[in-house]
Scaffold this motif. Structure first.
Motif, PDB file in Angstrom:
ATOM      1  N   GLU A  80     -14.068  16.505   2.349  1.00  0.00           N
ATOM      2  CA  GLU A  80     -14.015  17.960   2.232  1.00  0.00           C
ATOM      3  C   GLU A  80     -12.591  18.444   2.468  1.00  0.00           C
ATOM      4  OE1 GLU A  80     -16.304  21.960   3.953  1.00  0.00           O
ATOM      5  OE2 GLU A  80     -16.253  20.119   5.143  1.00  0.00           O
ATOM      6  N   TYR A  81     -12.142  19.362   1.614  1.00  0.00           N
ATOM      7  CA  TYR A  81     -10.811  19.937   1.777  1.00  0.00           C
ATOM      8  C   TYR A  81     -10.863  21.433   1.476  1.00  0.00           C
ATOM      9  CZ  TYR A  81      -5.739  20.446   1.616  1.00  0.00           C
ATOM     10  OH  TYR A  81      -4.436  20.834   1.875  1.00  0.00           O
ATOM     11  N   GLN A  82     -10.561  22.230   2.492  1.00  0.00           N
ATOM     12  CA  GLN A  82     -10.544  23.695   2.370  1.00  0.00           C
ATOM     13  C   GLN A  82     -11.852  24.221   1.774  1.00  0.00           C
ATOM     14  OE1 GLN A  82      -6.894  25.534   0.997  1.00  0.00           O
ATOM     15  NE2 GLN A  82      -5.720  23.686   1.454  1.00  0.00           N
ATOM     16  N   GLY A  83     -12.951  23.662   2.253  1.00  0.00           N
ATOM     17  CA  GLY A  83     -14.266  24.147   1.842  1.00  0.00           C
ATOM     18  C   GLY A  83     -14.798  23.553   0.555  1.00  0.00           C
TER      19      GLY A  83
ATOM     20  N   TRP B 133       0.837  -1.193   0.000  1.00  0.00           N
ATOM     21  CA  TRP B 133       0.000   0.000   0.000  1.00  0.00           C
ATOM     22  C   TRP B 133       0.875   1.247   0.000  1.00  0.00           C
ATOM     23  CZ3 TRP B 133      -0.729  -4.299   3.017  1.00  0.00           C
ATOM     24  CH2 TRP B 133      -1.939  -4.984   2.872  1.00  0.00           C
ATOM     25  N   TYR B 134       0.350   2.332  -0.595  1.00  0.00           N
ATOM     26  CA  TYR B 134       1.069   3.601  -0.668  1.00  0.00           C
ATOM     27  C   TYR B 134       0.221   4.730  -0.097  1.00  0.00           C
ATOM     28  CZ  TYR B 134       5.095   2.154  -3.463  1.00  0.00           C
ATOM     29  OH  TYR B 134       6.268   1.579  -3.874  1.00  0.00           O
ATOM     30  N   ALA B 135       0.899   5.849   0.196  1.00  0.00           N
ATOM     31  CA  ALA B 135       0.215   7.078   0.583  1.00  0.00           C
ATOM     32  C   ALA B 135       0.770   8.220  -0.260  1.00  0.00           C
ATOM     33  CB  ALA B 135       0.417   7.375   2.065  1.00  0.00           C
ATOM     34  N   PHE B 136      -0.057   9.234  -0.472  1.00  0.00           N
ATOM     35  CA  PHE B 136       0.331  10.422  -1.214  1.00  0.00           C
ATOM     36  C   PHE B 136      -0.200  11.636  -0.468  1.00  0.00           C
ATOM     37  CE2 PHE B 136      -0.191   6.843  -4.005  1.00  0.00           C
ATOM     38  CZ  PHE B 136       0.974   6.857  -4.762  1.00  0.00           C
ATOM     39  N   SER B 137       0.578  12.701  -0.405  1.00  0.00           N
ATOM     40  CA  SER B 137       0.149  13.899   0.326  1.00  0.00           C
ATOM     41  C   SER B 137       0.275  15.136  -0.548  1.00  0.00           C
ATOM     42  CB  SER B 137       0.979  14.076   1.605  1.00  0.00           C
ATOM     43  OG  SER B 137       2.352  14.261   1.300  1.00  0.00           O
ATOM     44  N   SER B 138      -0.600  16.113  -0.270  1.00  0.00           N
ATOM     45  CA  SER B 138      -0.601  17.346  -1.049  1.00  0.00           C
ATOM     46  C   SER B 138      -1.235  18.472  -0.241  1.00  0.00           C
ATOM     47  CB  SER B 138      -1.385  17.151  -2.346  1.00  0.00           C
ATOM     48  OG  SER B 138      -1.453  18.351  -3.089  1.00  0.00           O
ATOM     49  N   SER B 139      -0.802  19.677  -0.536  1.00  0.00           N
ATOM     50  CA  SER B 139      -1.414  20.867   0.071  1.00  0.00           C
ATOM     51  C   SER B 139      -2.298  21.607  -0.919  1.00  0.00           C
ATOM     52  CB  SER B 139      -0.320  21.820   0.583  1.00  0.00           C
ATOM     53  OG  SER B 139       0.413  21.209   1.622  1.00  0.00           O
ATOM     54  N   ASN B 140      -2.263  21.177  -2.203  1.00  0.00           N
ATOM     55  CA  ASN B 140      -3.047  21.903  -3.210  1.00  0.00           C
ATOM     56  C   ASN B 140      -3.755  20.982  -4.208  1.00  0.00           C
ATOM     57  OD1 ASN B 140      -0.986  21.005  -4.858  1.00  0.00           O
ATOM     58  ND2 ASN B 140      -0.063  23.028  -5.150  1.00  0.00           N
ATOM     59  N   LEU B 141      -3.690  19.684  -4.011  1.00  0.00           N
ATOM     60  CA  LEU B 141      -4.328  18.661  -4.836  1.00  0.00           C
ATOM     61  C   LEU B 141      -3.751  18.585  -6.246  1.00  0.00           C
ATOM     62  CD1 LEU B 141      -8.099  18.979  -3.836  1.00  0.00           C
ATOM     63  CD2 LEU B 141      -6.202  17.848  -2.640  1.00  0.00           C
TER      64      LEU B 141
ATOM     65  N   GLY C 289     -10.331  17.619 -13.902  1.00  0.00           N
ATOM     66  CA  GLY C 289     -10.440  17.227 -12.504  1.00  0.00           C
ATOM     67  C   GLY C 289     -10.446  18.410 -11.564  1.00  0.00           C
ATOM     68  N   VAL C 290      -9.529  18.400 -10.602  1.00  0.00           N
ATOM     69  CA  VAL C 290      -9.410  19.494  -9.633  1.00  0.00           C
ATOM     70  C   VAL C 290      -8.135  20.295  -9.894  1.00  0.00           C
ATOM     71  CG1 VAL C 290     -10.805  18.342  -7.881  1.00  0.00           C
ATOM     72  CG2 VAL C 290      -8.337  17.932  -7.942  1.00  0.00           C
ATOM     73  N   GLY C 291      -7.729  20.337 -11.152  1.00  0.00           N
ATOM     74  CA  GLY C 291      -6.502  21.047 -11.509  1.00  0.00           C
ATOM     75  C   GLY C 291      -6.519  22.525 -11.213  1.00  0.00           C
ATOM     76  N   ASP C 292      -7.728  23.111 -11.095  1.00  0.00           N
ATOM     77  CA  ASP C 292      -7.824  24.539 -10.778  1.00  0.00           C
ATOM     78  C   ASP C 292      -7.953  24.794  -9.284  1.00  0.00           C
ATOM     79  OD1 ASP C 292     -10.380  23.605 -10.307  1.00  0.00           O
ATOM     80  OD2 ASP C 292     -11.381  25.332 -11.241  1.00  0.00           O
ATOM     81  N   PHE C 293      -7.755  23.746  -8.462  1.00  0.00           N
ATOM     82  CA  PHE C 293      -7.957  23.899  -7.022  1.00  0.00           C
ATOM     83  C   PHE C 293      -7.123  25.040  -6.423  1.00  0.00           C
ATOM     84  CE2 PHE C 293      -7.198  22.914  -2.549  1.00  0.00           C
ATOM     85  CZ  PHE C 293      -8.484  22.686  -2.094  1.00  0.00           C
ATOM     86  N   PRO C 294      -5.827  25.169  -6.723  1.00  0.00           N
ATOM     87  CA  PRO C 294      -5.049  26.274  -6.126  1.00  0.00           C
ATOM     88  C   PRO C 294      -5.643  27.643  -6.447  1.00  0.00           C
ATOM     89  CG  PRO C 294      -3.590  24.654  -7.104  1.00  0.00           C
ATOM     90  CD  PRO C 294      -4.972  24.289  -7.544  1.00  0.00           C
ATOM     91  N   GLU C 295      -6.064  27.840  -7.702  1.00  0.00           N
ATOM     92  CA  GLU C 295      -6.633  29.128  -8.091  1.00  0.00           C
ATOM     93  C   GLU C 295      -8.007  29.329  -7.464  1.00  0.00           C
ATOM     94  OE1 GLU C 295      -6.430  32.818  -9.828  1.00  0.00           O
ATOM     95  OE2 GLU C 295      -4.883  31.256  -9.753  1.00  0.00           O
ATOM     96  N   ARG C 296      -8.776  28.274  -7.387  1.00  0.00           N
ATOM     97  CA  ARG C 296     -10.107  28.351  -6.791  1.00  0.00           C
ATOM     98  C   ARG C 296     -10.025  28.765  -5.320  1.00  0.00           C
ATOM     99  NH1 ARG C 296     -15.094  24.222  -7.549  1.00  0.00           N
ATOM    100  NH2 ARG C 296     -14.374  24.438  -9.692  1.00  0.00           N
ATOM    101  N   ILE C 297      -9.100  28.169  -4.578  1.00  0.00           N
ATOM    102  CA  ILE C 297      -8.940  28.490  -3.173  1.00  0.00           C
ATOM    103  C   ILE C 297      -8.426  29.920  -2.989  1.00  0.00           C
ATOM    104  CG2 ILE C 297      -7.688  27.911  -1.069  1.00  0.00           C
ATOM    105  CD1 ILE C 297      -9.971  26.007  -1.880  1.00  0.00           C
ATOM    106  N   LYS C 298      -7.530  30.330  -3.878  1.00  0.00           N
ATOM    107  CA  LYS C 298      -7.000  31.688  -3.816  1.00  0.00           C
ATOM    108  C   LYS C 298      -8.131  32.708  -4.004  1.00  0.00           C
ATOM    109  CE  LYS C 298      -3.233  32.366  -6.068  1.00  0.00           C
ATOM    110  NZ  LYS C 298      -2.294  32.587  -7.219  1.00  0.00           N
ATOM    111  N   ASN C 299      -9.029  32.420  -4.925  1.00  0.00           N
ATOM    112  CA  ASN C 299     -10.148  33.338  -5.166  1.00  0.00           C
ATOM    113  C   ASN C 299     -11.117  33.373  -4.002  1.00  0.00           C
ATOM    114  OD1 ASN C 299      -9.166  34.014  -7.703  1.00  0.00           O
ATOM    115  ND2 ASN C 299     -10.331  32.406  -8.744  1.00  0.00           N
ATOM    116  N   LEU C 300     -11.301  32.227  -3.327  1.00  0.00           N
ATOM    117  CA  LEU C 300     -12.198  32.180  -2.191  1.00  0.00           C
ATOM    118  C   LEU C 300     -11.678  33.007  -1.034  1.00  0.00           C
ATOM    119  CD1 LEU C 300     -13.304  28.420  -2.144  1.00  0.00           C
ATOM    120  CD2 LEU C 300     -14.697  30.401  -2.744  1.00  0.00           C
ATOM    121  N   LYS C 301     -10.352  33.122  -0.942  1.00  0.00           N
ATOM    122  CA  LYS C 301      -9.743  33.845   0.164  1.00  0.00           C
ATOM    123  C   LYS C 301      -9.684  35.355  -0.063  1.00  0.00           C
ATOM    124  CE  LYS C 301      -6.888  29.961   1.701  1.00  0.00           C
ATOM    125  NZ  LYS C 301      -5.513  29.422   1.874  1.00  0.00           N
ATOM    126  N   LYS C 302      -9.998  35.770  -1.289  1.00  0.00           N
ATOM    127  CA  LYS C 302      -9.949  37.210  -1.576  1.00  0.00           C
ATOM    128  C   LYS C 302     -11.089  37.948  -0.885  1.00  0.00           C
ATOM    129  CE  LYS C 302      -7.621  36.955  -6.066  1.00  0.00           C
ATOM    130  NZ  LYS C 302      -7.742  37.216  -7.504  1.00  0.00           N
TER     131      LYS C 302
END
Length: 324
Positions: free
Chosen positions: A264-267, A64-72, A311-324
């Motif tokens: 759920e991740y960052q809303g 088994w493996y694990a993978f980690s990310s802060s921005n998907l 997929g969720v390739g725009d996740f970093p930009e989406r989260i950045k916009n939510l924080k504005k």
């Protein structure tokens, strides 16, 4: 003018490349499936997956493996976090795992087994599977088999899903041989079950299934699964043990089995699943972990989900916009 057009084309291609993140890019050629997604105290998203052998003919899997990310989008590989060779009671079938965090420890609930599945003459099959528990001080392991045996031997079981409810109680769901739609409450240390297995009320509809995933949102419990091992469908309830109400399809079938998690991740709610895709060097489609956004209606029902190349390739930009 040519310079301007070239620059625009470059940025257009760069943006398309950034968004084209399905399947997920783990930075190597590892074949993964059955993703279990969790967000731990460090704020990162972790995926715990099974590991397909390269171009494998059948599901003979060893670790088994694990993978980690802060921005998907950018993922770090960890593993193997546990291997069949670390077990004394099984020698094959390192299939879909789940994970949990409790009492300052990380737990990997995993299926493994012995024997042989004869697909030509099923009556000759000797395959058996059970659920084990491994523990680590780190979300990325290494994990150590904590009890040296399966949680139980009968019924045959795999595909665990662990829910830790708001009151701290731990529920274990699974796929079992003639034992689907059952739940076990786990002990506080997650090293045993208490009270035995309990059959749940599914409202009279119990199709063939595997890979259950149970989560809670806004007071509603969701029992999701690959119905007939292919189509993702779900039930809802006001209790982790039901009774459950069937709600229908989330995602349609694609070539082979599916196995998923919803977290759920960052809303943002995310579906992690696997796809069967043409893979260079292999004569048959292979499994690859992918992700899509999940959206809910006002009444809590889940909107249909389509497979996409972005997929969720725009996740970093989406989260950045939510924080504005």
């Amino acid at each position: 003018m040519k310079s301007t057009i070239a620059t625009a084309l470059f940025f257009s291609l760069a943006t398309a490349s950034c968004l084209a993140q399905n399947p997920l890019h783990f930075g190597n050629n590892i074949r993964t499936a059955d993703p279990s997604g969790h967000v731990w105290p460090d704020g990162k998203m972790y995926l715990y997956t099974s590991h397909d052998e390269e171009c494998q003919e059948d599901f003979h899997m060893k670790d088994w493996y694990a993978f980690s990310s802060s921005n998907l989008v950018d993922w770090k590989t960890h593993g193997p976090i546990l291997s069949i060779k670390d077990l004394t009671w099984a020698d094959n079938f390192a299939w879909a795992p789940d994970a949990a965090y409790k009492n300052g420890k990380y737990y990997l609930i995993f299926p493994a087994g012995t024997g042989f599945k004869d697909r030509v003459n099923p009556e000759k099959s000797t395959k058996w599977m059970g659920l084990g528990v491994a523990v680590s001080d780190s979300p990325t392991g290494p994990f150590k088999d904590a009890i040296g045996k399966p949680l139980w031997t009968t019924p045959y079981a795999n595909d665990p899903s662990v829910l830790i409810d708001d009151d701290g109680k731990v529920y274990l769901y699974f796929h079992g041989m003639n034992a689907d739609y059952q739940v076990a409450e786990m002990a506080d240390d997650l090293l045993s079950i208490k009270g035995g297995l309990q059959k749940m009320d599914m409202g009279g509809y119990e199709p063939k299934m595997e890979g259950p995933w149970v989560f809670k949102r806004n007071g509603i419990y969701y029992f999701t699964m690959p119905e007939n091992n292919r189509v993702l469908t779900y039930y809802t309830s006001k209790s982790p043990k039901g009774p459950w109400k069937y709600q229908g399809e989330i995602m349609n079938e694609e070539h082979g089995n599916n196995h998923h998690s919803i977290v759920e991740y960052q809303g943002q709610w995310i579906l992690f699943y696997h796809r069967w895709l043409e893979t260079p060097g292999c004569h048959k489609k292979q499994r690859h972990v992918a992700a899509e956004y999940v959206h809910f209606n006002e009444d809590g029902t889940i909107k249909p989900i389509k497979r996409t190349t972005t997929g969720v390739g725009d996740f970093p930009e989406r989260i950045k916009n939510l924080k504005k």
